[in-house]
Enzyme design. Sequence first.
Site, PDB file in Angstrom:
ATOM      1  N   GLU A 110      52.686  -2.491 -61.053  1.00  0.00           N
ATOM      2  CA  GLU A 110      53.465  -3.421 -60.234  1.00  0.00           C
ATOM      3  C   GLU A 110      54.158  -2.720 -59.064  1.00  0.00           C
ATOM      4  O   GLU A 110      54.664  -3.378 -58.147  1.00  0.00           O
ATOM      5  CB  GLU A 110      54.488  -4.161 -61.106  1.00  0.00           C
ATOM      6  CG  GLU A 110      55.691  -3.368 -61.531  1.00  0.00           C
ATOM      7  CD  GLU A 110      55.486  -2.417 -62.702  1.00  0.00           C
ATOM      8  OE1 GLU A 110      56.479  -1.832 -63.168  1.00  0.00           O
ATOM      9  OE2 GLU A 110      54.328  -2.260 -63.162  1.00  0.00           O
ATOM     10  N   HIS A 122      53.046   2.640 -63.101  1.00  0.00           N
ATOM     11  CA  HIS A 122      53.546   1.275 -62.923  1.00  0.00           C
ATOM     12  C   HIS A 122      52.629   0.534 -61.947  1.00  0.00           C
ATOM     13  O   HIS A 122      52.766   0.699 -60.725  1.00  0.00           O
ATOM     14  CB  HIS A 122      54.978   1.304 -62.383  1.00  0.00           C
ATOM     15  CG  HIS A 122      55.980   1.789 -63.366  1.00  0.00           C
ATOM     16  ND1 HIS A 122      56.587   0.955 -64.283  1.00  0.00           N
ATOM     17  CD2 HIS A 122      56.470   3.033 -63.608  1.00  0.00           C
ATOM     18  CE1 HIS A 122      57.411   1.651 -65.033  1.00  0.00           C
ATOM     19  NE2 HIS A 122      57.359   2.913 -64.658  1.00  0.00           N
ATOM     20  N   CYS A 152      53.597   2.058 -69.014  1.00  0.00           N
ATOM     21  CA  CYS A 152      54.575   3.144 -69.125  1.00  0.00           C
ATOM     22  C   CYS A 152      54.971   3.362 -70.594  1.00  0.00           C
ATOM     23  O   CYS A 152      54.120   3.723 -71.398  1.00  0.00           O
ATOM     24  CB  CYS A 152      55.773   2.886 -68.221  1.00  0.00           C
ATOM     25  SG  CYS A 152      56.763   4.363 -67.894  1.00  0.00           S
TER      26      CYS A 152
END
Length: 202
Positions: free
Chosen positions: A184, A182, A78
Amino acid sequence: MKKIIIIDYGLGNLRSVYRGLEKSGAAPLISSDPGEIGAAEGIVLPGVGAFRDGMEQLGEMKETLLETAGKVPVLGICLGMQMLLDWSEEHGMHRGLSLIPGTVRRFPRKKGYKIPHMGWNSLRCARDGDPLLEGLTGGEYVYFVHSFYADPDPGYSVATTDYICNFSSVIGKGRVYGVQFHPEKSGSVGIRILKNFIDMVE
Protein backbone atom coordinates in the site's frame (compact mmCIF):
# COMPACT_ATOMS: atom_id res chain seq x y z
CA MET A 1 -17.74 -6.68 -5.52
CA LYS A 2 -15.43 -9.27 -4.00
CA LYS A 3 -15.72 -9.55 -0.21
CA ILE A 4 -12.21 -8.99 1.13
CA ILE A 5 -11.82 -8.74 4.90
CA ILE A 6 -8.91 -6.86 6.50
CA ILE A 7 -8.42 -8.46 9.92
CA ASP A 8 -8.37 -5.91 12.74
CA TYR A 9 -6.49 -7.28 15.76
CA GLY A 10 -5.23 -3.96 17.05
CA LEU A 11 -1.88 -3.77 15.21
CA GLY A 12 -1.33 -2.33 11.77
CA ASN A 13 -1.96 0.49 9.33
CA LEU A 14 -5.50 -0.61 8.57
CA ARG A 15 -6.59 2.56 6.79
CA SER A 16 -3.62 2.65 4.43
CA VAL A 17 -4.16 -1.03 3.57
CA TYR A 18 -7.86 -0.29 3.09
CA ARG A 19 -7.09 2.57 0.69
CA GLY A 20 -4.56 0.46 -1.20
CA LEU A 21 -7.13 -2.28 -1.76
CA GLU A 22 -9.70 0.31 -2.81
CA LYS A 23 -7.27 1.73 -5.39
CA SER A 24 -6.74 -1.83 -6.60
CA GLY A 25 -10.44 -2.31 -7.32
CA ALA A 26 -11.73 -4.03 -4.17
CA ALA A 27 -14.42 -3.04 -1.68
CA PRO A 28 -12.68 -4.17 1.52
CA LEU A 29 -14.14 -4.38 5.02
CA ILE A 30 -12.14 -3.98 8.24
CA SER A 31 -13.37 -6.50 10.81
CA SER A 32 -12.51 -8.38 13.99
CA ASP A 33 -15.71 -10.47 13.81
CA PRO A 34 -14.91 -14.20 13.38
CA GLY A 35 -18.22 -14.67 11.55
CA GLU A 36 -17.36 -12.04 8.94
CA ILE A 37 -13.82 -13.37 8.61
CA GLY A 38 -15.15 -16.91 8.11
CA ALA A 39 -17.49 -15.69 5.36
CA ALA A 40 -14.80 -13.71 3.51
CA GLU A 41 -13.88 -14.42 -0.12
CA GLY A 42 -10.36 -13.12 0.54
CA ILE A 43 -8.47 -12.21 3.72
CA VAL A 44 -5.72 -9.66 4.35
CA LEU A 45 -3.71 -9.91 7.58
CA PRO A 46 -1.76 -6.66 8.03
CA GLY A 47 0.43 -5.80 10.98
CA VAL A 48 3.11 -3.59 12.48
CA GLY A 49 4.77 -4.39 15.79
CA ALA A 50 6.00 -7.37 17.79
CA PHE A 51 5.31 -10.96 16.76
CA ARG A 52 4.22 -12.15 20.20
CA ASP A 53 1.77 -9.26 20.59
CA GLY A 54 0.29 -9.99 17.19
CA MET A 55 -0.30 -13.67 17.94
CA GLU A 56 -1.80 -12.90 21.34
CA GLN A 57 -4.13 -10.23 20.02
CA LEU A 58 -5.55 -12.48 17.30
CA GLY A 59 -7.54 -14.22 20.03
CA GLU A 60 -10.49 -16.24 18.75
CA MET A 61 -9.88 -14.88 15.25
CA LYS A 62 -6.90 -17.26 15.06
CA GLU A 63 -9.03 -20.41 14.78
CA THR A 64 -11.30 -18.81 12.19
CA LEU A 65 -8.29 -17.74 10.14
CA LEU A 66 -6.78 -21.23 10.29
CA GLU A 67 -10.07 -22.79 9.20
CA THR A 68 -10.58 -20.33 6.34
CA ALA A 69 -7.01 -20.08 5.01
CA GLY A 70 -6.58 -22.17 1.89
CA LYS A 71 -10.30 -22.18 1.15
CA VAL A 72 -9.93 -18.53 0.16
CA PRO A 73 -6.83 -16.48 -0.73
CA VAL A 74 -4.93 -14.96 2.20
CA LEU A 75 -2.35 -12.17 2.07
CA GLY A 76 -0.16 -11.35 5.08
CA ILE A 77 1.56 -7.95 5.06
CA CYS A 78 4.72 -7.13 7.08
CA LEU A 79 4.09 -8.55 10.59
CA GLY A 80 1.08 -10.35 9.12
CA MET A 81 3.42 -12.15 6.72
CA GLN A 82 5.71 -13.21 9.56
CA MET A 83 2.78 -14.57 11.57
CA LEU A 84 2.02 -17.01 8.73
CA LEU A 85 5.22 -18.95 9.54
CA ASP A 86 5.86 -21.62 12.19
CA TRP A 87 8.10 -19.70 14.58
CA SER A 88 9.65 -16.32 15.31
CA GLU A 89 12.93 -15.62 17.12
CA GLU A 90 11.72 -12.16 18.16
CA HIS A 91 12.16 -11.80 21.97
CA GLY A 92 12.44 -15.59 22.40
CA MET A 93 10.85 -18.34 20.35
CA HIS A 94 7.15 -17.86 19.68
CA ARG A 95 4.80 -20.05 17.68
CA GLY A 96 3.08 -18.64 14.60
CA LEU A 97 0.13 -19.80 12.51
CA SER A 98 2.10 -22.51 10.64
CA LEU A 99 0.33 -21.77 7.36
CA ILE A 100 3.72 -21.61 5.58
CA PRO A 101 6.68 -23.66 6.89
CA GLY A 102 9.56 -21.54 8.15
CA THR A 103 11.01 -19.28 10.84
CA VAL A 104 11.24 -15.52 11.36
CA ARG A 105 14.83 -14.47 12.09
CA ARG A 106 16.53 -11.25 13.18
CA PHE A 107 18.90 -9.55 10.78
CA PRO A 108 22.50 -10.07 11.94
CA ARG A 109 24.58 -7.00 12.68
CA LYS A 110 26.77 -5.97 9.75
CA LYS A 111 29.01 -2.93 9.43
CA GLY A 112 27.51 -0.27 7.20
CA TYR A 113 23.94 -1.56 7.52
CA LYS A 114 21.22 -0.16 9.76
CA ILE A 115 18.50 -2.16 11.46
CA PRO A 116 15.59 -1.84 10.83
CA HIS A 117 15.80 -2.27 7.07
CA MET A 118 13.85 0.83 6.05
CA GLY A 119 13.17 2.26 2.61
CA TRP A 120 12.98 1.14 -1.00
CA ASN A 121 14.59 -2.08 -2.17
CA SER A 122 14.15 -4.40 -5.13
CA LEU A 123 12.49 -7.75 -5.66
CA ARG A 124 14.03 -10.74 -7.40
CA CYS A 125 11.55 -13.38 -8.54
CA ALA A 126 12.38 -16.80 -7.10
CA ARG A 127 9.43 -18.76 -8.49
CA ASP A 128 8.51 -18.37 -12.15
CA GLY A 129 4.93 -17.71 -13.17
CA ASP A 130 3.53 -17.05 -9.71
CA PRO A 131 0.15 -15.30 -9.97
CA LEU A 132 0.86 -12.81 -7.15
CA LEU A 133 3.75 -11.33 -9.17
CA GLU A 134 2.07 -11.48 -12.58
CA GLY A 135 3.20 -8.59 -14.75
CA LEU A 136 6.43 -8.06 -12.81
CA THR A 137 9.76 -8.92 -14.38
CA GLY A 138 12.00 -8.63 -11.31
CA GLY A 139 13.98 -5.64 -10.15
CA GLU A 140 10.91 -3.62 -9.17
CA TYR A 141 11.26 -1.52 -6.02
CA VAL A 142 8.94 -1.73 -3.00
CA TYR A 143 8.92 -0.14 0.46
CA PHE A 144 10.22 -1.99 3.55
CA VAL A 145 10.28 -1.34 7.31
CA HIS A 146 11.40 -4.38 9.36
CA SER A 147 14.06 -5.75 11.72
CA PHE A 148 13.20 -9.44 11.25
CA TYR A 149 12.90 -11.45 8.04
CA ALA A 150 11.21 -14.61 6.84
CA ASP A 151 13.29 -17.75 6.35
CA PRO A 152 10.81 -20.21 4.81
CA ASP A 153 11.49 -23.84 4.03
CA PRO A 154 12.76 -24.48 0.47
CA GLY A 155 10.13 -24.04 -2.21
CA TYR A 156 8.00 -21.43 -0.42
CA SER A 157 10.02 -18.35 -1.40
CA VAL A 158 8.29 -16.43 -4.23
CA ALA A 159 10.66 -13.44 -4.33
CA THR A 160 13.84 -12.40 -2.53
CA THR A 161 15.55 -9.14 -1.59
CA ASP A 162 19.13 -8.36 -0.59
CA TYR A 163 19.81 -6.49 2.66
CA ILE A 164 22.54 -7.79 4.97
CA CYS A 165 21.55 -11.23 3.64
CA ASN A 166 19.37 -12.55 0.86
CA PHE A 167 15.92 -12.97 2.44
CA SER A 168 12.44 -13.95 1.28
CA SER A 169 10.40 -10.81 0.67
CA VAL A 170 7.42 -12.74 -0.77
CA ILE A 171 6.39 -16.21 0.41
CA GLY A 172 3.57 -18.47 -0.66
CA LYS A 173 1.99 -21.86 -0.19
CA GLY A 174 -1.11 -22.67 -2.21
CA ARG A 175 -3.47 -19.72 -1.82
CA VAL A 176 -1.69 -18.31 1.24
CA TYR A 177 0.82 -15.52 0.58
CA GLY A 178 2.90 -13.08 2.57
CA VAL A 179 4.81 -9.94 1.60
CA GLN A 180 7.41 -8.39 3.92
CA PHE A 181 7.09 -4.95 2.34
CA HIS A 182 4.10 -2.60 2.39
CA PRO A 183 2.33 -2.84 -0.99
CA GLU A 184 0.00 0.00 0.00
CA LYS A 185 3.09 2.27 0.26
CA SER A 186 4.88 0.89 -2.81
CA GLY A 187 3.31 2.94 -5.59
CA SER A 188 2.20 1.33 -8.83
CA VAL A 189 4.15 -1.88 -8.13
CA GLY A 190 2.33 -2.39 -4.85
CA ILE A 191 -1.02 -1.67 -6.48
CA ARG A 192 -0.24 -4.25 -9.16
CA ILE A 193 0.51 -6.88 -6.50
CA LEU A 194 -2.73 -6.07 -4.66
CA LYS A 195 -4.65 -6.30 -7.94
CA ASN A 196 -3.09 -9.69 -8.59
CA PHE A 197 -4.23 -10.81 -5.15
CA ILE A 198 -7.75 -9.53 -5.79
CA ASP A 199 -7.80 -11.44 -9.09
CA MET A 200 -7.25 -14.66 -7.12
CA VAL A 201 -10.45 -14.04 -5.19
CA GLU A 202 -13.33 -15.93 -6.78
